[in-house]
Design a protein around this motif. Structure first.
Motif, PDB file in Angstrom:
ATOM      1  N   ARG A  81      17.466  22.409  34.614  1.00  0.00           N
ATOM      2  CA  ARG A  81      17.972  21.640  35.764  1.00  0.00           C
ATOM      3  C   ARG A  81      19.415  21.203  35.512  1.00  0.00           C
ATOM      4  O   ARG A  81      20.220  21.126  36.439  1.00  0.00           O
ATOM      5  CB  ARG A  81      17.057  20.456  36.088  1.00  0.00           C
ATOM      6  CG  ARG A  81      16.878  19.460  34.980  1.00  0.00           C
ATOM      7  CD  ARG A  81      15.878  18.367  35.365  1.00  0.00           C
ATOM      8  NE  ARG A  81      15.900  17.289  34.394  1.00  0.00           N
ATOM      9  CZ  ARG A  81      15.345  17.343  33.187  1.00  0.00           C
ATOM     10  NH1 ARG A  81      14.702  18.437  32.809  1.00  0.00           N
ATOM     11  NH2 ARG A  81      15.422  16.329  32.358  1.00  0.00           N
ATOM     12  N   ASP A 135       7.985  13.632  36.486  1.00  0.00           N
ATOM     13  CA  ASP A 135       8.864  14.207  37.518  1.00  0.00           C
ATOM     14  C   ASP A 135       9.912  15.131  36.902  1.00  0.00           C
ATOM     15  O   ASP A 135      10.230  16.190  37.450  1.00  0.00           O
ATOM     16  CB  ASP A 135       9.563  13.093  38.313  1.00  0.00           C
ATOM     17  CG  ASP A 135       8.590  12.401  39.259  1.00  0.00           C
ATOM     18  OD1 ASP A 135       7.503  12.968  39.498  1.00  0.00           O
ATOM     19  OD2 ASP A 135       8.910  11.288  39.727  1.00  0.00           O
ATOM     20  N   ALA A 136      10.453  14.710  35.752  1.00  0.00           N
ATOM     21  CA  ALA A 136      11.482  15.536  35.099  1.00  0.00           C
ATOM     22  C   ALA A 136      10.889  16.885  34.671  1.00  0.00           C
ATOM     23  O   ALA A 136      11.528  17.936  34.814  1.00  0.00           O
ATOM     24  CB  ALA A 136      12.052  14.804  33.893  1.00  0.00           C
ATOM     25  N   LYS A 138       8.338  18.382  36.086  1.00  0.00           N
ATOM     26  CA  LYS A 138       8.074  19.159  37.304  1.00  0.00           C
ATOM     27  C   LYS A 138       9.368  19.833  37.778  1.00  0.00           C
ATOM     28  O   LYS A 138       9.394  21.017  38.115  1.00  0.00           O
ATOM     29  CB  LYS A 138       7.547  18.201  38.383  1.00  0.00           C
ATOM     30  CG  LYS A 138       6.827  18.868  39.499  1.00  0.00           C
ATOM     31  CD  LYS A 138       6.167  17.835  40.380  1.00  0.00           C
ATOM     32  CE  LYS A 138       5.910  18.456  41.735  1.00  0.00           C
ATOM     33  NZ  LYS A 138       5.649  17.463  42.755  1.00  0.00           N
ATOM     34  N   GLU A 139      10.445  19.047  37.762  1.00  0.00           N
ATOM     35  CA  GLU A 139      11.767  19.592  38.151  1.00  0.00           C
ATOM     36  C   GLU A 139      12.185  20.719  37.217  1.00  0.00           C
ATOM     37  O   GLU A 139      12.765  21.714  37.636  1.00  0.00           O
ATOM     38  CB  GLU A 139      12.825  18.493  38.006  1.00  0.00           C
ATOM     39  CG  GLU A 139      13.228  17.807  39.269  1.00  0.00           C
ATOM     40  CD  GLU A 139      14.311  16.781  38.946  1.00  0.00           C
ATOM     41  OE1 GLU A 139      15.387  17.175  38.478  1.00  0.00           O
ATOM     42  OE2 GLU A 139      14.030  15.585  39.124  1.00  0.00           O
ATOM     43  N   GLU A 140      11.906  20.541  35.916  1.00  0.00           N
ATOM     44  CA  GLU A 140      12.308  21.545  34.935  1.00  0.00           C
ATOM     45  C   GLU A 140      11.550  22.858  35.172  1.00  0.00           C
ATOM     46  O   GLU A 140      12.132  23.945  35.083  1.00  0.00           O
ATOM     47  CB  GLU A 140      12.057  21.024  33.512  1.00  0.00           C
ATOM     48  CG  GLU A 140      12.519  21.920  32.392  1.00  0.00           C
ATOM     49  CD  GLU A 140      14.004  22.284  32.458  1.00  0.00           C
ATOM     50  OE1 GLU A 140      14.750  21.683  33.249  1.00  0.00           O
ATOM     51  OE2 GLU A 140      14.391  23.209  31.720  1.00  0.00           O
ATOM     52  N   ALA A 143      13.233  24.451  38.176  1.00  0.00           N
ATOM     53  CA  ALA A 143      14.573  24.990  37.876  1.00  0.00           C
ATOM     54  C   ALA A 143      14.463  26.243  37.005  1.00  0.00           C
ATOM     55  O   ALA A 143      15.184  27.227  37.214  1.00  0.00           O
ATOM     56  CB  ALA A 143      15.418  23.925  37.175  1.00  0.00           C
TER      57      ALA A 143
END
Ligand SMILES: Cc1cc2nc3c(=O)[nH]c(=O)nc-3n(C[C@H](O)[C@H](O)[C@H](O)COP(=O)(O)OP(=O)(O)OC[C@H]3O[C@@H](n4cnc5c(N)ncnc54)[C@H](O)[C@@H]3O)c2cc1C
Length: 287
Positions: A81, A135-136, A138-140, A143
């Motif tokens: 990300r 959340d981080a 999930k974002e990773e 990305a």
């Protein structure tokens, strides 16, 4: 005697190589530094028809390479990300592709030369023990997927309390010094050489270049590659290289989880298993 030692160095079959003692040895390319970078490069150059001299100050693999935990992974220390924010999706994709190709390169060389280096494709897991990291992660996963990796939120098969994890497929592990030794022994011959105990002091740039060794011998080469990890004689650059020390402990275990594991702590912890002479070992590092 050193108070720490490398699992890889103490379990690899490593032939020794003589120092360079002649003045003016002529080759196409001189590669300075016999870690995984220098040895792999020297092998690829030889395969491309170049005459190579590989010059190592101590023993092959005795630098950072013997300290690695040898996770072969396309998941870098900088999260995807962040790569995407800084370099766009295209930049993140390039990063993922080049890292994945590096793993494929190791696989291809191991297969081509039938190296007994325990190369194995395994999944990699980024995990957290803290709810607030969900959340981080999930974002990773999202990305990394946009960058072209096979990544998804998944169960992490570790016997500890894990709050969330991302599984990355297509990762790998190996015994780095068995890999390195297997390549190195195929380099000498047809005008190519491997030298240990051959510390380079200076390189005179020119057409050709001249590489001067501490013991007074020298190599004449059209091209010189410095594969010394920290660059030689680049003082400004060296001031930007921060030094870190990281400890890894390893020992034989009855069973170990399959895969590569690293968490979200800073500095992060990492875990993997290795099969050495039929015995399972667990490696844990990061403090
Ligand atoms: C604890 C730890 C864990 C790690 N885990 C991983 C991991 O899981 N996955 C991963 O991808 N990476 C990992 N790394 C990083 C990885 O080990 C390095 O990126 C890699 O080994 C660097 O290889 P290299 O060949 O570039 O450098 P090096 O292995 O340091 O080789 C450089 C060589 O140059 C030689 N040299 C230096 N000066 C001269 C000179 N003047 N003349 C001749 N020779 C010279 C040195 O003796 C040395 O052998 C880890 C590193 C550490 C410390």
């Amino acid at each position: 005697m050193s108070s720490t030692h490398s699992l890889w160095a103490s379990t690899a079959s490593r032939p020794t190589y003589p120092p360079l003692t002649t003045d003016g040895l002529e080759v196409d390319v001189a590669v300075v530094g016999g870690g995984i970078t220098g040895v792999t490069l020297a092998m690829l150059l030889k395969l491309a028809g170049q005459r190579v001299a590989l010059l190592e100050a101590r023993r092959l693999g005795s630098g950072t390479t013997q300290g690695t935990t040898a996770h072969l992974t396309s998941v870098l220390d900088t999260p995807y990300r962040v790569l995407e924010e800084r370099f766009g999706v295209r930049g993140a994709r390039l990063t993922a592709e080049s890292s994945q190709r590096a793993i494929d390169q190791v696989a291809a060389l191991a297969e081509r030369f039938r190296l007994t280096c325990e190369f194995e494709r395994v999944p990699g897991y980024l995990f957290t023990e803290h709810d607030e990291d969900y959340d981080a992660l999930k974002e990773e996963a999202a990305a990394a997927s946009r960058a072209g990796l096979r990544a998804e939120l998944a169960h992490v098969p570790l016997p500890i309390v894990v709050r969330a994890g991302v599984r990355f497929d297509g990762q790998a592990q190996f015994h780095p010094l068995e890999f390195l030794s297997g390549l190195a022994e195929r380099i000498p011959g047809n005008g190519s050489y491997v030298f240990e105990s051959s510390r380079v002091l200076t390189v005179d740039e020119g057409e050709p270049c001249r590489v001067h060794l501490e013991n007074g011998s020298s190599v004449i080469a059209r091209r010189v590659v410095l594969a010394t990890h920290a660059p030689l004689h680049r003082l400004l650059f060296q001031t930007k290289v921060a030094q870190y020390r990281s400890y890894v402990v390893s020992g034989p275990v009855a069973q170990a989880p399959r895969g590569l594991y690293w968490d979200t702590a800073e500095p992060y912890h990492y875990i993997r298993a290795a099969n050495i002479a039929g015995e399972k070992h667990l490696l844990v590092g990061g403090e």
